[in-house]
Scaffold this active site. Sequence first.
Site, PDB file in Angstrom:
ATOM      1  N   LYS A  29      -4.567   1.151  10.655  1.00 26.47           N
ATOM      2  CA  LYS A  29      -5.940   0.629  10.718  1.00 26.47           C
ATOM      3  C   LYS A  29      -6.563   0.844  12.095  1.00 26.47           C
ATOM      4  O   LYS A  29      -7.776   1.004  12.218  1.00 26.47           O
ATOM      5  CB  LYS A  29      -5.949  -0.850  10.312  1.00 26.47           C
ATOM      6  CG  LYS A  29      -5.607  -1.067   8.837  1.00 26.47           C
ATOM      7  CD  LYS A  29      -6.590  -0.329   7.934  1.00 26.47           C
ATOM      8  CE  LYS A  29      -6.365  -0.583   6.461  1.00 26.47           C
ATOM      9  NZ  LYS A  29      -7.344   0.083   5.599  1.00 26.47           N
ATOM     10  N   TYR A  77       0.912  -1.012   9.252  1.00 27.08           N
ATOM     11  CA  TYR A  77      -0.462  -1.273   8.790  1.00 27.08           C
ATOM     12  C   TYR A  77      -1.404  -1.331   9.992  1.00 27.08           C
ATOM     13  O   TYR A  77      -2.477  -0.727   9.978  1.00 27.08           O
ATOM     14  CB  TYR A  77      -0.476  -2.585   7.997  1.00 27.08           C
ATOM     15  CG  TYR A  77      -1.797  -2.904   7.330  1.00 27.08           C
ATOM     16  CD1 TYR A  77      -2.237  -2.176   6.228  1.00 27.08           C
ATOM     17  CD2 TYR A  77      -2.601  -3.939   7.802  1.00 27.08           C
ATOM     18  CE1 TYR A  77      -3.450  -2.473   5.609  1.00 27.08           C
ATOM     19  CE2 TYR A  77      -3.805  -4.249   7.185  1.00 27.08           C
ATOM     20  CZ  TYR A  77      -4.228  -3.517   6.088  1.00 27.08           C
ATOM     21  OH  TYR A  77      -5.427  -3.816   5.484  1.00 27.08           O
ATOM     22  N   ILE A 102     -12.076  -5.227  -2.766  1.00 26.01           N
ATOM     23  CA  ILE A 102     -13.257  -4.978  -1.923  1.00 26.01           C
ATOM     24  C   ILE A 102     -14.042  -3.764  -2.430  1.00 26.01           C
ATOM     25  O   ILE A 102     -15.275  -3.798  -2.509  1.00 26.01           O
ATOM     26  CB  ILE A 102     -12.817  -4.781  -0.450  1.00 26.01           C
ATOM     27  CG1 ILE A 102     -12.254  -6.103   0.102  1.00 26.01           C
ATOM     28  CG2 ILE A 102     -13.973  -4.283   0.406  1.00 26.01           C
ATOM     29  CD1 ILE A 102     -11.569  -5.985   1.467  1.00 26.01           C
ATOM     30  N   PRO A 148      -6.312  -8.607  -4.840  1.00 25.55           N
ATOM     31  CA  PRO A 148      -4.931  -8.316  -5.243  1.00 25.55           C
ATOM     32  C   PRO A 148      -4.042  -7.857  -4.078  1.00 25.55           C
ATOM     33  O   PRO A 148      -2.843  -8.109  -4.077  1.00 25.55           O
ATOM     34  CB  PRO A 148      -5.104  -7.201  -6.285  1.00 25.55           C
ATOM     35  CG  PRO A 148      -6.445  -7.486  -6.888  1.00 25.55           C
ATOM     36  CD  PRO A 148      -7.297  -7.979  -5.743  1.00 25.55           C
TER      37      PRO A 148
HETATM   38  N1  LIG Z   1      -7.699  -7.809   1.237  1.00 23.26           N
HETATM   39  C1  LIG Z   1      -7.621  -7.962   2.536  1.00 23.26           C
HETATM   40  O1  LIG Z   1      -7.235  -9.039   3.050  1.00 23.26           O
HETATM   41  C2  LIG Z   1      -8.002  -6.864   3.467  1.00 23.26           C
HETATM   42  C3  LIG Z   1      -8.185  -7.179   4.820  1.00 23.26           C
HETATM   43  C4  LIG Z   1      -8.528  -6.179   5.702  1.00 23.26           C
HETATM   44  C5  LIG Z   1      -8.710  -4.891   5.259  1.00 23.26           C
HETATM   45  N2  LIG Z   1      -8.543  -4.605   3.950  1.00 23.26           N
HETATM   46  C6  LIG Z   1      -8.727  -3.215   3.540  1.00 23.26           C
HETATM   47  O2  LIG Z   1      -9.761  -3.139   2.579  1.00 23.26           O
HETATM   48  C7  LIG Z   1      -9.488  -2.089   1.653  1.00 23.26           C
HETATM   49  C8  LIG Z   1      -9.512  -2.644   0.235  1.00 23.26           C
HETATM   50  O3  LIG Z   1      -8.509  -3.644   0.126  1.00 23.26           O
HETATM   51  P1  LIG Z   1      -8.367  -4.591  -1.154  1.00 23.26           P
HETATM   52  O4  LIG Z   1      -7.891  -5.882  -0.651  1.00 23.26           O
HETATM   53  O5  LIG Z   1      -9.604  -4.510  -1.956  1.00 23.26           O
HETATM   54  O6  LIG Z   1      -7.145  -3.879  -1.882  1.00 23.26           O
HETATM   55  P2  LIG Z   1      -6.774  -3.783  -3.459  1.00 23.26           P
HETATM   56  O7  LIG Z   1      -5.307  -3.544  -3.484  1.00 23.26           O
HETATM   57  O8  LIG Z   1      -7.334  -4.921  -4.204  1.00 23.26           O
HETATM   58  O9  LIG Z   1      -7.540  -2.472  -3.919  1.00 23.26           O
HETATM   59  C9  LIG Z   1      -7.215  -1.212  -3.399  1.00 23.26           C
HETATM   60  C10 LIG Z   1      -7.632  -0.132  -4.393  1.00 23.26           C
HETATM   61  O10 LIG Z   1      -7.323   1.122  -3.787  1.00 23.26           O
HETATM   62  C11 LIG Z   1      -6.746   1.964  -4.759  1.00 23.26           C
HETATM   63  N3  LIG Z   1      -5.863   2.919  -4.104  1.00 23.26           N
HETATM   64  C12 LIG Z   1      -4.764   2.656  -3.365  1.00 23.26           C
HETATM   65  N4  LIG Z   1      -4.188   3.794  -2.968  1.00 23.26           N
HETATM   66  C13 LIG Z   1      -4.952   4.814  -3.457  1.00 23.26           C
HETATM   67  C14 LIG Z   1      -4.868   6.220  -3.381  1.00 23.26           C
HETATM   68  N5  LIG Z   1      -3.857   6.817  -2.730  1.00 23.26           N
HETATM   69  N6  LIG Z   1      -5.825   6.956  -3.988  1.00 23.26           N
HETATM   70  C15 LIG Z   1      -6.825   6.364  -4.658  1.00 23.26           C
HETATM   71  N7  LIG Z   1      -6.947   5.023  -4.789  1.00 23.26           N
HETATM   72  C16 LIG Z   1      -6.018   4.256  -4.188  1.00 23.26           C
HETATM   73  C17 LIG Z   1      -5.956   1.017  -5.663  1.00 23.26           C
HETATM   74  O11 LIG Z   1      -5.713   1.594  -6.938  1.00 23.26           O
HETATM   75  C18 LIG Z   1      -6.881  -0.189  -5.713  1.00 23.26           C
HETATM   76  O12 LIG Z   1      -7.785  -0.081  -6.802  1.00 23.26           O
HETATM   77  C19 LIG Z   1      -8.141  -1.499   2.068  1.00 23.26           C
HETATM   78  O13 LIG Z   1      -8.347  -0.387   2.886  1.00 23.26           O
HETATM   79  C20 LIG Z   1      -7.514  -2.621   2.865  1.00 23.26           C
HETATM   80  O14 LIG Z   1      -6.568  -2.146   3.782  1.00 23.26           O
HETATM   81  C21 LIG Z   1      -8.199  -5.552   3.036  1.00 23.26           C
END
Ligand SMILES: NC(=O)c1ccc[n+]([C@@H]2O[C@H](COP(=O)([O-])OP(=O)(O)OC[C@H]3O[C@@H](n4cnc5c(N)ncnc54)[C@H](O)[C@@H]3O)[C@@H](O)[C@H]2O)c1
Length: 257
Positions: free
Chosen positions: A162, A158, A24, A194
Amino acid sequence: MPAMDRPARVAGKVAIVTGAASGIGHACARQLAHEGALVVLADRNVERGQAAAEELGAPHRFAQLEVTDEEGWTRLVDEVVARAGRLDILVNGAGIGLRGSIETATLADLRQMWAVNVEGVFLGCRAAFAVMKAQGSGSLINLSSIAGIVGDADLAGYCASKGAVRMLSKSIALSGAKVGVRCNSVHPSFIDTPMVEELARQWGGSPKIRERLAQAAPMGRLGTAQEVAHLVVFLASDESAFITGAELTIDGGLSAR
Ligand SMILES: NC(=O)c1ccc[n+]([C@@H]2O[C@H](COP(=O)([O-])OP(=O)(O)OC[C@H]3O[C@@H](n4cnc5c(N)ncnc54)[C@H](O)[C@@H]3O)[C@@H](O)[C@H]2O)c1
């Protein structure tokens, strides 16, 4: 480049996007750049972060950031303001998701999620708020989750993290309301990134699991990172000037039940 037949939606604005190396955050960085912002892509993953920034090209750039590092945030925000003169948009996209119910989750997992998902967002908002307040404008956008609104038995820690992001965002919105700083939270259901691949793996990894995640939304599919990025650009732009303290769901109808 922005489409030629309409003005870019965030032209001239300066943005930091965390988690920009993947999923995202990556899609948000791309879309903000496409709509005219100068984007600093922040992530702890140097290799993937640099690749994401290179894909966008100058003036966009990568900055290594561990979001739980208080001094790292100060350094990054100071550096962005020194170079670009301002900071208009912060998208807190960095986050982690570990499965576990109240019976199976460990305290270590809970603390890890709390550190990244809550403390990381707190530190980022605090650092950016000071700059935005001084310049009289800014938009803070925090990636919460549908799990911050609706419970999931197998995501206890989680959900807790959130839910905290949701209320932190409302508190910040009230602090910013009279000084031009807006803050909103975004609540996606399962999005094809991912992180969801990793959760599916933790749940056993079969194609059936992925299908179950897709069917969690009444629309019967996973969302895309690009769909979330469109919402984030709206919140970043002046189109949403009267929206603050809001929780915006993007969940294929999941929370309508
Ligand atoms: N994918 C989903 O289904 C989903 C749904 C609801 C909410 N979200 C939220 O959206 C956001 C993005 O999720 P995503 O699915 O793109 O995840 P992702 O795992 O694809 O990407 C997360 C990124 O955050 C970086 N990251 C993680 N911990 C870190 C830290 N301590 N310092 C710096 N960088 C860090 C990782 O290196 C990665 O590049 C998150 O907050 C997640 O909780 C995701």
